[in-house]
Design an enzyme around this catalytic site. Structure first.
Site, short mmCIF file in Angstrom:
data_model
loop_
_atom_site.label_atom_id
_atom_site.label_comp_id
_atom_site.label_asym_id
_atom_site.label_seq_id
_atom_site.Cartn_x
_atom_site.Cartn_y
_atom_site.Cartn_z
N GLY A 17 2.44 0.96 1.00
CA GLY A 17 1.63 -0.26 1.16
C GLY A 17 0.39 -0.68 0.15
N THR A 18 0.37 0.30 -0.91
CA THR A 18 -0.99 -0.16 -1.58
C THR A 18 -0.90 0.92 -2.82
OG1 THR A 18 -3.29 0.03 -1.55
CG2 THR A 18 -2.33 1.96 -0.81
N THR A 19 -1.80 0.46 -4.01
CA THR A 19 -1.89 1.28 -5.33
C THR A 19 -3.51 0.95 -5.56
OG1 THR A 19 0.22 0.67 -6.00
CG2 THR A 19 -1.43 1.49 -7.58
N SER A 146 1.68 3.80 -2.63
CA SER A 146 3.15 3.89 -2.96
C SER A 146 3.58 3.57 -4.53
CB SER A 146 3.68 2.55 -2.04
OG SER A 146 2.98 1.44 -2.20
#
Length: 211
Positions: A17-19, A146
């Site tokens: 859900g993020t970078t 992710s």
């Protein structure tokens, strides 16, 4: 006790859900993150803030459970301000990261689902990566979340310790945008923070203006 199956489930939640990206250079530290929050395959929020500040010269990026991250953010601010109002005085970035690592390690059997980058400038640029078990490493460049495999490929190829802070900010932006193009849990745009000896500057970038 955390069994292997549960540990893998926790790691998947943290990665999903993020970078976020952190880069350390001679002039300071850059922290960057996308703005999408996802719940499973649903885009829950398009404008989430994942770059936060403890002080004008110390920032963090966040990945993981929102509730746990909000609590950990409060813990970090309390650590800093407690030291300021006691005889101990201002705490270093390494000190803050070490204190948080101790908190996460002490709760590893019932862990906070978080992965945190702590970066900033005290007497020099510092950048630390902490996971939910309390593991702590100091990095020159790092990506979490992710989309980190895609972002890390860009960093590995282009990072140079002699680059300027502006060049590092551009690299961080491009690394997160690369993840946005390939990772469905990363999206909307990028917040980039440049932290240096005089404070911080923040920039926002979007693939398009409609969000």
């Amino acid at each position: 006790m955390v069994i292997m199956g549960n540990k893998l489930q926790l790691e998947n939640k943290i990665l999903k859900g993020t970078t976020t990206v952190g880069i350390k250079v001679n002039d300071g530290v850059v922290l960057a993150a996308d703005r999408r929050a996802s719940a499973g395959f649903f885009v829950a929020n398009k404008m989430v803030r994942k770059v936060l500040y403890i002080t004008d010269k110390i920032g963090i990026t966040t990945a993981g459970s929102v509730a746990d991250l909000q609590f950990i953010y409060d813990v970090l601010k309390n650590i800093y301000h407690y030291n300021n109002i006691t005889k101990y005085g201002p705490i270093s970035i390494k000190g803050i990261a070490t204190r948080l690592a101790n908190v996460l390690s002490a709760t590893k059997y019932f862990p906070y689902i978080v992965q945190i980058l702590i970066g900033g400038y005290d007497d020099q640029p510092r950048l630390f990566n902490l996971d939910y078990l309390g593991d702590i490493t100091e990095e020159n460049y790092v990506a979490t979340g992710s989309g980190s495999p895609v972002a890390m490929g860009v960093l590995e190829d282009e990072y140079n310790p002699k680059m300027t802070l502006d060049e590092a900010a551009d690299l961080a932006k491009r690394a997160v945008f690369s993840a946005i193009k390939r990772d469905s849990f990363t999206g909307t745009g990028v917040i980039v923070a440049k932290i240096h000896s005089k404070g911080h500057e923040e920039l926002e970038f979007y693939l398009n203006k409609k969000v």
